[in-house]
Enzyme design. Structure first.
Site, PDB file in Angstrom:
ATOM      1  N   ARG A  25      -1.794  10.952  -5.121  1.00 63.26           N
ATOM      2  CA  ARG A  25      -2.800  10.065  -5.578  1.00 63.26           C
ATOM      3  C   ARG A  25      -3.110   9.016  -4.790  1.00 63.26           C
ATOM      4  O   ARG A  25      -2.079   8.342  -4.097  1.00 63.26           O
ATOM      5  CB  ARG A  25      -2.386   9.817  -7.037  1.00 63.26           C
ATOM      6  CG  ARG A  25      -3.369   8.503  -7.669  1.00 63.26           C
ATOM      7  CD  ARG A  25      -2.808   7.323  -7.359  1.00 63.26           C
ATOM      8  NE  ARG A  25      -3.608   6.182  -8.044  1.00 63.26           N
ATOM      9  CZ  ARG A  25      -3.248   4.723  -7.948  1.00 63.26           C
ATOM     10  NH1 ARG A  25      -2.727   4.378  -7.067  1.00 63.26           N
ATOM     11  NH2 ARG A  25      -3.987   4.070  -8.657  1.00 63.26           N
ATOM     12  N   THR A  61       0.352  -1.404  -0.143  1.00 68.89           N
ATOM     13  CA  THR A  61       0.895  -1.035  -1.549  1.00 68.89           C
ATOM     14  C   THR A  61       1.678   0.210  -1.609  1.00 68.89           C
ATOM     15  O   THR A  61       1.524   1.201  -0.836  1.00 68.89           O
ATOM     16  CB  THR A  61      -0.237  -0.986  -2.675  1.00 68.89           C
ATOM     17  OG1 THR A  61       0.364  -0.753  -4.223  1.00 68.89           O
ATOM     18  CG2 THR A  61      -0.966   0.405  -2.401  1.00 68.89           C
ATOM     19  N   THR A  69       1.322  -3.671  -5.016  1.00 74.08           N
ATOM     20  CA  THR A  69       0.280  -4.008  -4.317  1.00 74.08           C
ATOM     21  C   THR A  69       0.424  -5.771  -3.651  1.00 74.08           C
ATOM     22  O   THR A  69       0.514  -6.472  -4.517  1.00 74.08           O
ATOM     23  CB  THR A  69      -1.133  -3.963  -4.725  1.00 74.08           C
ATOM     24  OG1 THR A  69      -1.413  -2.723  -5.234  1.00 74.08           O
ATOM     25  CG2 THR A  69      -2.374  -4.196  -3.643  1.00 74.08           C
ATOM     26  N   THR A 120      -5.728  -6.367  -6.832  1.00 77.63           N
ATOM     27  CA  THR A 120      -4.240  -5.496  -7.136  1.00 77.63           C
ATOM     28  C   THR A 120      -4.614  -5.253  -8.475  1.00 77.63           C
ATOM     29  O   THR A 120      -5.513  -5.795  -9.197  1.00 77.63           O
ATOM     30  CB  THR A 120      -3.047  -6.735  -7.095  1.00 77.63           C
ATOM     31  OG1 THR A 120      -3.405  -7.849  -7.989  1.00 77.63           O
ATOM     32  CG2 THR A 120      -2.837  -7.206  -5.650  1.00 77.63           C
ATOM     33  N   GLY A 121      -3.812  -4.416  -9.102  1.00 78.02           N
ATOM     34  CA  GLY A 121      -4.128  -3.729 -10.363  1.00 78.02           C
ATOM     35  C   GLY A 121      -4.777  -2.274 -10.224  1.00 78.02           C
ATOM     36  O   GLY A 121      -4.506  -1.721  -9.359  1.00 78.02           O
ATOM     37  N   SER A 136       6.929  -3.006  -5.391  1.00 75.40           N
ATOM     38  CA  SER A 136       5.638  -2.666  -5.355  1.00 75.40           C
ATOM     39  C   SER A 136       5.104  -2.396  -4.053  1.00 75.40           C
ATOM     40  O   SER A 136       3.688  -1.907  -3.896  1.00 75.40           O
ATOM     41  CB  SER A 136       4.767  -3.768  -6.154  1.00 75.40           C
ATOM     42  OG  SER A 136       4.487  -5.070  -5.322  1.00 75.40           O
TER      43      SER A 136
END
Ligand code: GLY
Length: 371
Positions: free
Chosen positions: A247, A237, A219, A270-271, A92
């Protein structure tokens, strides 16, 4: 002094004007005063107490050890996240992070130095395993806050960072190939429908247990405070797995993936980055700390803001609730901390004089993003 101002002088005069007359009074306040000694502590997302990259210490343990030894707090937390960036086991962050739709690993990071009131970030950076170090170089070597893409890579190369052709590991490449197989080929020519079909294919891999849900948006965020109550933070991340090339999520954006105010505290995330970008939630949470809220309450208010601004059908589950996960890690000037998430089940990392550990996060909602 001549009547002519340098560019830097002009910017300083401009900033002074903004501070003195244009901003509402509330923006210049600095309550949340702390008195007494602070016990140093480092907090991070759960992966901060998971990976060791073949060494003995995790991210939070490394950062805490360095802070306890009197090192600069930002250098300490960056040394911590470097362990996860460099660990090929973590898909990640950094080296071996899940790549974009073209199979290219593009990395985002930012850092904030509380006492120096400085910040730096990089976005869509390719070829450097430790984007957090490049973010720090942007902070230290320039008067900018964010460099992106090819410019960020050129900057890193010029400063002597090693640039690699490909940051994929065997694992991340295999997962990308599996994702390619799962995207319906009829979507491949149209970038918009490819993005949606790609997102669905990625979610199917999470459902099938091929990707840890935490790694879909990847992340690590890490913040620390020393005995002088100086606070710094970093977020790094590989972003959303299989993202449209270019992106950029919340992680390199000040106020979104991270915000630090040395007089108040730090928040990082995070997320699902899009939800955070829309609400600049880390900034909001730090402002909530300034109003005197405990880190947990400050973060819950942030999650509620995200929930109330999530109205698009494609972002809601069958219960009408957000169909994504997002978490915040919050540290205040007294060294109090919290990890909160939209849904239960997650843990965050803490290291203090009692050692490193994972602690259950509080959640705003019950159930899961799926409904
Ligand atoms: N929170 C990481 C991302 O959305 O890119």
């Amino acid at each position: 002094m001549t009547g002519k101002l340098s560019r830097r002088g002009f910017m300083q005069v401009g900033a002074g004007l903004a501070a003195s007359s244009l901003l509402p009074a509330a923006a210049a306040q600095t309550p949340a005063v702390h008195t007494g000694a602070v016990k140093p502590v480092v907090i991070a997302s759960g992966n901060g107490q998971q990976y060791r990259n073949g060494g003995k210490l995790t991210c939070v343990e490394t950062a805490f050890e360095q802070i306890a030894a009197g090192k600069d707090v930002l250098d300490a937390v960056i040394a911590g996240v470097n362990i996860v960036e460099l660990d090929p086991e973590d898909t990640s962050v950094g080296y071996g992070g899940l790549p974009n739709a073209d199979g290219v690993v593009q990395l985002d990071s930012c850092c904030m130095h509380g006492p120096l009131r400085r910040a730096g970030g990089v976005a869509a950076l390719e070829g450097v395993r430790t984007p957090s170090k490049v973010a720090r170089a942007v902070m230290n070597e320039t008067d900018h806050h964010l460099l992106v893409g090819a410019g960020a890579q050129t900057f890193a190369r010029q400063l002597g960072f090693e640039i690699e052709d490909d940051l994929n590991t065997e694992t991340s490449r295999k997962l990308w190939l599996e994702w390619m197989r799962r995207v319906d080929p009829k979507h491949f020519l149209d970038p918009a429908s490819r993005a949606q079909a790609g997102f669905r294919a990625g979610q199917s891999m999470v459902r099938d247990g091929l990707i840890d849900p935490e790694h879909f948006y990847g992340t690590i965020n890490c913040s620390g405070i020393n005995a002088k109550a100086d606070i710094c933070g970093v977020t790094t991340t590989s972003g959303l797995a299989w993202k449209i090339p270019g992106r950029v999520g919340d992680s390199p954006i000040l106020g979104a993936g991270l915000y630090v105010d040395n007089s108040v505290g730090a928040a990082g995330s995070t997320g699902r980055g899009e939800a955070n970008l829309y609400n600049l939630t880390s900034y909001l949470i730090v402002e909530n700390l300034r109003r005197g809220l405990h880190p947990k309450d400050a973060a819950m208010e942030g999650l509620k803001r995200i929930q109330s601004n999530t109205v698009e059908k494609r972002l809601l589950n069958s219960r009408g609730l957000p169909n994504f996960g997002i978490s915040f890690y919050v540290l205040d000037k007294q060294g109090r901390h919290a990890g909160v998430a939209m849904y239960p089940g997650g843990k965050y990392a803490v290291c203090d004089a009692n050692g490193g550990r994972q602690v259950a996060m509080d959640a705003l909602l019950e159930g899961s993003p799926e409904g």
